[in-house]
Design a protein around this motif. Structure first.
Motif, PDB file in Angstrom:
ATOM      1  N   GLN A  53     -54.311 -31.140  12.288  1.00  0.00           N
ATOM      2  CA  GLN A  53     -55.752 -31.039  12.042  1.00  0.00           C
ATOM      3  C   GLN A  53     -56.312 -29.950  12.956  1.00  0.00           C
ATOM      4  O   GLN A  53     -56.635 -30.194  14.113  1.00  0.00           O
ATOM      5  CB  GLN A  53     -56.433 -32.380  12.286  1.00  0.00           C
ATOM      6  CG  GLN A  53     -55.993 -33.451  11.306  1.00  0.00           C
ATOM      7  CD  GLN A  53     -56.560 -34.824  11.617  1.00  0.00           C
ATOM      8  OE1 GLN A  53     -57.256 -35.003  12.616  1.00  0.00           O
ATOM      9  NE2 GLN A  53     -56.260 -35.791  10.780  1.00  0.00           N
TER      10      GLN A  53
ATOM     11  N   ARG B 224     -50.054 -36.993   4.382  1.00  0.00           N
ATOM     12  CA  ARG B 224     -51.265 -36.440   4.978  1.00  0.00           C
ATOM     13  C   ARG B 224     -51.347 -36.628   6.495  1.00  0.00           C
ATOM     14  O   ARG B 224     -51.879 -35.775   7.201  1.00  0.00           O
ATOM     15  CB  ARG B 224     -52.495 -37.056   4.303  1.00  0.00           C
ATOM     16  CG  ARG B 224     -52.615 -36.725   2.806  1.00  0.00           C
ATOM     17  CD  ARG B 224     -53.150 -35.345   2.607  1.00  0.00           C
ATOM     18  NE  ARG B 224     -53.041 -34.878   1.225  1.00  0.00           N
ATOM     19  CZ  ARG B 224     -53.639 -33.791   0.763  1.00  0.00           C
ATOM     20  NH1 ARG B 224     -54.394 -33.074   1.575  1.00  0.00           N
ATOM     21  NH2 ARG B 224     -53.478 -33.389  -0.477  1.00  0.00           N
TER      22      ARG B 224
ATOM     23  N   GLN C 298     -59.509 -29.493   3.371  1.00  0.00           N
ATOM     24  CA  GLN C 298     -60.450 -28.933   4.341  1.00  0.00           C
ATOM     25  C   GLN C 298     -60.399 -29.642   5.682  1.00  0.00           C
ATOM     26  O   GLN C 298     -60.654 -29.032   6.731  1.00  0.00           O
ATOM     27  CB  GLN C 298     -61.873 -28.975   3.768  1.00  0.00           C
ATOM     28  CG  GLN C 298     -62.057 -28.182   2.480  1.00  0.00           C
ATOM     29  CD  GLN C 298     -61.535 -26.763   2.574  1.00  0.00           C
ATOM     30  OE1 GLN C 298     -61.884 -26.017   3.492  1.00  0.00           O
ATOM     31  NE2 GLN C 298     -60.684 -26.368   1.625  1.00  0.00           N
ATOM     32  N   GLN C 299     -60.020 -30.917   5.686  1.00  0.00           N
ATOM     33  CA  GLN C 299     -59.982 -31.676   6.935  1.00  0.00           C
ATOM     34  C   GLN C 299     -58.917 -31.161   7.896  1.00  0.00           C
ATOM     35  O   GLN C 299     -58.959 -31.433   9.097  1.00  0.00           O
ATOM     36  CB  GLN C 299     -59.716 -33.148   6.635  1.00  0.00           C
ATOM     37  CG  GLN C 299     -58.401 -33.398   5.908  1.00  0.00           C
ATOM     38  CD  GLN C 299     -58.198 -34.841   5.532  1.00  0.00           C
ATOM     39  OE1 GLN C 299     -58.274 -35.729   6.386  1.00  0.00           O
ATOM     40  NE2 GLN C 299     -57.941 -35.096   4.255  1.00  0.00           N
ATOM     41  N   TYR C 300     -57.955 -30.385   7.393  1.00  0.00           N
ATOM     42  CA  TYR C 300     -56.879 -29.870   8.240  1.00  0.00           C
ATOM     43  C   TYR C 300     -57.146 -28.439   8.719  1.00  0.00           C
ATOM     44  O   TYR C 300     -56.555 -27.989   9.687  1.00  0.00           O
ATOM     45  CB  TYR C 300     -55.546 -29.888   7.480  1.00  0.00           C
ATOM     46  CG  TYR C 300     -55.265 -31.206   6.821  1.00  0.00           C
ATOM     47  CD1 TYR C 300     -54.982 -32.335   7.589  1.00  0.00           C
ATOM     48  CD2 TYR C 300     -55.314 -31.349   5.438  1.00  0.00           C
ATOM     49  CE1 TYR C 300     -54.754 -33.567   6.992  1.00  0.00           C
ATOM     50  CE2 TYR C 300     -55.076 -32.569   4.833  1.00  0.00           C
ATOM     51  CZ  TYR C 300     -54.801 -33.678   5.604  1.00  0.00           C
ATOM     52  OH  TYR C 300     -54.586 -34.889   5.019  1.00  0.00           O
TER      53      TYR C 300
ATOM     54  N   ASN D 278     -52.489 -34.451  17.077  1.00  0.00           N
ATOM     55  CA  ASN D 278     -53.736 -34.887  16.433  1.00  0.00           C
ATOM     56  C   ASN D 278     -54.418 -36.021  17.200  1.00  0.00           C
ATOM     57  O   ASN D 278     -55.621 -36.239  17.038  1.00  0.00           O
ATOM     58  CB  ASN D 278     -53.463 -35.336  14.997  1.00  0.00           C
ATOM     59  CG  ASN D 278     -53.169 -34.179  14.061  1.00  0.00           C
ATOM     60  OD1 ASN D 278     -53.477 -33.024  14.357  1.00  0.00           O
ATOM     61  ND2 ASN D 278     -52.584 -34.481  12.913  1.00  0.00           N
TER      62      ASN D 278
ATOM     63  N   THR E 286     -60.617 -28.878  -1.845  1.00  0.00           N
ATOM     64  CA  THR E 286     -61.389 -29.814  -1.013  1.00  0.00           C
ATOM     65  C   THR E 286     -60.497 -30.774  -0.246  1.00  0.00           C
ATOM     66  O   THR E 286     -60.776 -31.091   0.924  1.00  0.00           O
ATOM     67  CB  THR E 286     -62.372 -30.592  -1.904  1.00  0.00           C
ATOM     68  OG1 THR E 286     -63.311 -29.681  -2.452  1.00  0.00           O
ATOM     69  CG2 THR E 286     -63.115 -31.653  -1.111  1.00  0.00           C
TER      70      THR E 286
END
Length: 505
Positions: free
Chosen positions: A180, A175, A200-202, A150, A197
């Motif tokens: 990602q 987290r 979603q960043q991953y 990442n 929601t």
């Protein structure tokens, strides 16, 4: 599209192997070919590829993809992590094929020390460390590896699901120990975590790959979770007969708008009319009269006795549906009028916005709500209704599902993938909509659409499904012309006709 649990995903693979029949290694090869095709469509042969493979079947997929890419001419470096010195059977078989093929640029099997490669912006990383079977957070060396990946600017493609992300509940996940990804190539069906929601960043972009898993198992296996598809929504849409008249197309009542919030009433009313209702009456404070008459001349005005607020319940005997809440305000006299209105209403009911905020401030009143009503909260509104801050999207979804079942009502949790929770312990995720719709008034439009559909005779469940799909589809059509940045709630109303035409065609 059904959304299965991790246990069901495992059973689906097993059922496919037994009943197609096909060997597990051949099914893995089928998946690897689909993944490789998706990768080669986006990245050219000059792209350097680094593959990180774990010891299980997700790692087996990654090793097979590495071999296929190398055979195509890509320069591929492979790192197989075998810390416990034990590989799954199919991972071991693909390790053998990879080594014997001798096409990759380098292959390293990590059992102790790991000298990590540099991952420049031009590099494509394939993440095949852990798949959908993960049931606890990553720790130790694997957690460090995820953080390392990442930290670099390389593009990351995750196979099936980003490593470290669990298929359903990530409430207590660590987290920073989740890959990602820029692109997730998921196999067969989406996973529940992909609809929430928080995650979603991953995921980056999610693409579902059809690897021809057993249709028989999919059709016969029940799951509480599904994502609605356009063909299913199209089947719900009722054709408008040539001899219909306004009396047969529904009579809706909207109670909306305090002084200074007349816009909410305007948006809900226009949306209600655009959703095909025969007639709509708006009950609103006296000072909104000129605004409403000018903005929506097609609507019938019913003025409250008060100048600036909703203060008195009205008779609903002659209405086919009632939508209440947009721009209503939270004054105590309005709150009393709201519960009185709910008690005396005899038609299907939609509660939104300040209607929900009033109930959150008077939670004992929720025991008086009628069955089959529809509530459309955004996350913070639901948390207030629940009476506690939810611990993330998964926790909120479960609480909404339990509330819908307990109260025998329909709850639309508004989000990117809005989720309809039904009294029968179902969750139906919407598949339309975009971030341009994150603008004031968008919820008022949804209320108007659903109220119209109820008035036209759709069941509560069908009105919710069709309403949230049309709402999102109007937004998707609008941004093609207007872009996300400039989208306004009124644009959703303007594009509703195109959304209906899309379904009708």
């Amino acid at each position: 599209m059904k959304i299965f649990t991790s246990a069901q995903i495992h059973e689906l693979d097993k059922y496919t192997i037994e009943h197609e029949p096909i060997s597990s290694i051949d099914l893995m090869e089928r998946a690897a070919k689909a993944i490789t095709h998706a990768i080669t469509e986006r990245w050219g042969i000059a792209t350097p590829v680094v593959v990180f493979a774990g010891p299980g079947n997700n790692g087996g997929d990654a090793l097979a993809v590495a071999r296929l890419l190398a055979e195509t001419g890509y320069a591929v470096d492979v790192y197989l992590f075998n810390i416990q010195k034990h590989l799954s059977d199919d991972c071991a078989a693909n390790r053998k094929l990879l080594v014997e093929g001798n096409k990759v640029r380098s292959f390293k099997e990590i059992v102790t020390n790991f000298d990590p490669p540099k991952l420049g912006a031009e590099t494509l990383v394939i993440d095949g460390l852990f798949g959908s079977g993960l049931n606890k957070p990553l720790v130790g060396g694997f957690a460090s590896l995820v953080k390392y990946i990442n930290s670099y600017p390389a593009k990351v493609v995750s196979i099936d699901i980003p490593s470290g992300l669990m298929t359903e509940d990530n409430t207590y996940n660590v987290r920073q120990n989740i890959i990602q990804a820029h692109l997730t190539l998921t196999l067969g069906q989406k996973k529940l975590a992909m609809m929430l929601t928080d995650n979603q960043q991953y995921l980056g972009e999610v693409k579902v790959l059809d690897i021809r898993l057993s249709e028989e198992y999919i059709n016969q296996t029940s799951t509480p979770f599904k994502q609605i598809e356009e063909n299913e929504v199209r089947a719900l849409l009722r054709p408008r007969g040539d001899f219909e008249h306004k009396g047969s197309m529904g009579n809706a009542l909207l109670i909306a708008g305090s002084y200074g919030m007349a816009g909410a009433a305007v948006l809900a009313t226009k949306a209600c009319l655009r959703a095909g209702v025969g007639k709509v009456t708006v009950h609103t404070p006296k000072r909104n009269y000129d605004i409403m008459q000018t903005s929506v001349p097609e609507a019938v005005m019913q003025m409250d006795n008060e100048e600036t607020i909703f203060s008195e319940a009205v008779d609903t005997e002659y209405y086919d549906a009632l939508g209440i809440g947009p721009g209503l305000g939270k004054q105590e006299s309005t709150a009393i009028a709201l519960i009185a209105q709910i008690r005396r209403s005899t038609c299907p009911l939609v509660i939104d916005a300040d209607g929900l905020n009033i109930l959150a401030n008077h939670r004992a009143w929720m025991q008086q709500l009628p069955q089959d009503l529809i509530m459309t909260p955004h996350p913070k509104e639901f948390d207030r209704l629940e009476g506690a801050t939810c611990n993330g999207s998964y926790d909120r979804l479960n609480k909404a599902l339990n509330m819908a079942e307990r109260m025998h009502c329909y709850i639309i949790l508004k989000d990117h993938f809005s989720a309809l929770c039904t009294p029968k312990h179902e969750v139906i995720f919407n598949s339309t909509g975009n971030s341009g719709m994150a603008t004031a008034g968008s919820g008022d439009v949804l209320t108007g659409i659903i109220t119209a559909l109820l008035a036209r005779g759709y069941s509560s469940k069908d009105a919710c499904i069709l309403g949230m799909y049309l709402h999102g589809l109007a937004g998707d059509l609008a941004i093609k012309d207007l872009g996300k940045e400039s989208l306004m709630a009124s644009d959703l109303i303007d594009y509703l006709p195109k959304a209906f035409l899309r379904l009708e065609d």
